[in-house]
Scaffold this active site. Structure first.
Site, mmCIF file in Angstrom:
data_model
loop_
_atom_site.group_PDB
_atom_site.id
_atom_site.type_symbol
_atom_site.label_atom_id
_atom_site.label_comp_id
_atom_site.label_asym_id
_atom_site.label_seq_id
_atom_site.Cartn_x
_atom_site.Cartn_y
_atom_site.Cartn_z
ATOM 1 N N ASN A 120 7.907 -1.123 2.031
ATOM 2 C CA ASN A 120 6.503 -0.721 2.048
ATOM 3 C C ASN A 120 6.362 0.560 2.850
ATOM 4 O O ASN A 120 7.152 0.810 3.762
ATOM 5 C CB ASN A 120 5.674 -1.833 2.723
ATOM 6 C CG ASN A 120 4.195 -1.504 2.815
ATOM 7 O OD1 ASN A 120 3.598 -1.021 1.855
ATOM 8 N ND2 ASN A 120 3.595 -1.758 3.967
ATOM 9 N N HIS A 163 3.513 2.437 5.262
ATOM 10 C CA HIS A 163 2.259 2.141 5.958
ATOM 11 C C HIS A 163 1.853 3.369 6.776
ATOM 12 O O HIS A 163 2.705 3.987 7.432
ATOM 13 C CB HIS A 163 2.457 0.925 6.881
ATOM 14 C CG HIS A 163 1.207 0.560 7.617
ATOM 15 N ND1 HIS A 163 0.174 -0.120 7.023
ATOM 16 C CD2 HIS A 163 0.819 0.813 8.895
ATOM 17 C CE1 HIS A 163 -0.798 -0.277 7.905
ATOM 18 N NE2 HIS A 163 -0.433 0.282 9.050
HETATM 19 C C1 GAR Z 1 -1.063 5.502 1.510
HETATM 20 O O1 GAR Z 1 -1.569 6.226 2.613
HETATM 21 C C2 GAR Z 1 -0.273 4.303 1.980
HETATM 22 O O2 GAR Z 1 0.444 4.524 3.169
HETATM 23 C C3 GAR Z 1 -1.381 3.308 2.209
HETATM 24 O O3 GAR Z 1 -2.256 3.493 1.135
HETATM 25 C C4 GAR Z 1 -2.191 4.855 0.718
HETATM 26 C C5 GAR Z 1 -1.908 4.874 -0.759
HETATM 27 O O4 GAR Z 1 -1.991 6.180 -1.262
HETATM 28 N N1 GAR Z 1 -0.888 1.962 2.269
HETATM 29 C C6 GAR Z 1 -1.395 1.018 3.031
HETATM 30 O O5 GAR Z 1 -2.341 1.192 3.773
HETATM 31 C C7 GAR Z 1 -0.700 -0.314 2.919
HETATM 32 N N2 GAR Z 1 -0.973 -1.114 4.071
HETATM 33 P P1 GAR Z 1 -1.323 6.554 -2.634
HETATM 34 O O6 GAR Z 1 -1.855 5.556 -3.669
HETATM 35 O O7 GAR Z 1 -1.811 7.947 -2.914
HETATM 36 O O8 GAR Z 1 0.160 6.467 -2.483
#
Ligand code: GAR
Length: 224
Positions: free
Chosen positions: A109, A111
């Site tokens: 994952n 984060h």
């Molecule tokens: C990213 O910033 C990722 O780190 C976060 O969601 C965003 C997705 O962006 N993930 C979380 O918060 C998981 N806990 P993306 O769809 O443009 O990759």
């Protein structure tokens, strides 16, 4: 060398998926994306997959009576595609321990914080609120507890006086797009391995004996 077959799980925009697609476009990159799954039909990441010619499917949690049913459908699709490692890339459903254990050490994952600080949502606003001077992102193997598990890689981003949660999110996202492909490369090359709930990294300069004269300078924020 056979490339590691990766499945990417998304829920939305898919900019981290795009970073992985771009990395895998290099034939020398040690992994390839075999399948993109989204739990949302309108996720823009599905369009990114289609454009790159990568098989993509929607498995909506709404179509299943319970979480195990939803996850069994994802398992079936991932296994049918021959997926060996699953990457969560903005996948916004909590997974059951059953799914997480079936993919033990084969599920990672990204984060948007320096874990174990700021698990959960709204990480950037909470980091600013807490007045920490640095935040960043973490790529980690997934364990049943939310945002926990052996850390593969972190990138540090300073928080500036002028930052709000949006400007900070933008800079952390740039770090995410460098971090996720690099972490995937380390795992696919067998250089990042879980040993006793820590990730051991082999074959990198960081494992050479680090003498005080070669140790990296500490990052200061504000700078000295
Ligand atoms: C990213 O910033 C990722 O780190 C976060 O969601 C965003 C997705 O962006 N993930 C979380 O918060 C998981 N806990 P993306 O769809 O443009 O990759």
């Amino acid at each position: 060398m056979a490339r590691l077959k990766v499945g990417v799980l998304i829920s939305g925009r898919g900019s981290n998926l795009q970073a992985l697609i771009d990395a895998c476009a290099d034939p020398d990159f040690p992994a390839e994306i075999a399948l993109v799954l989204s739990n949302k039909a309108d996720a823009y990441g599905l369009e990114r997959a289609r454009r790159a010619g990568i098989p993509a499917a929607v498995v909506s949690h709404r179509d299943y009576a319970d979480k195990p049913g939803f996850e069994a459908a994802m398992d079936e699709a991932l296994n049918a595609a021959g997926v060996e490692l699953v990457c969560l890339a903005g996948f916004m459903r909590l997974l059951t321990s059953g799914f997480v254990e079936r993919w033990h050490d084969k599920l990672i994952n990204i984060h948007p914080s320096l874990l174990p600080a700021f698990k959960g949502l709204d990480t950037h606003a909470r980091a600013i609120e807490a007045s920490v001077r640095f935040t960043g992102c973490t790529v980690h193997f997934v364990r049943p507890a939310m945002d926990e598990g052996p850390i593969v890689l972190q990138a540090v981003v300073p928080i500036l006086e002028s930052d709000d949660s949006h400007s900070l999110a933008d800079r952390v996202l740039v770090a995410e797009h460098r971090s996720y492909p690099l972490a995937l490369k380390l795992i696919a090359e067998g250089r990042a391995r879980v040993e006793g709930e820590r990730v051991a990294i082999s074959g990198s300069p960081t494992t050479a004996s680090t003498t005080p004269s070669t140790a990296p300078e500490p990052l200061l924020n504000p700078p000295a």
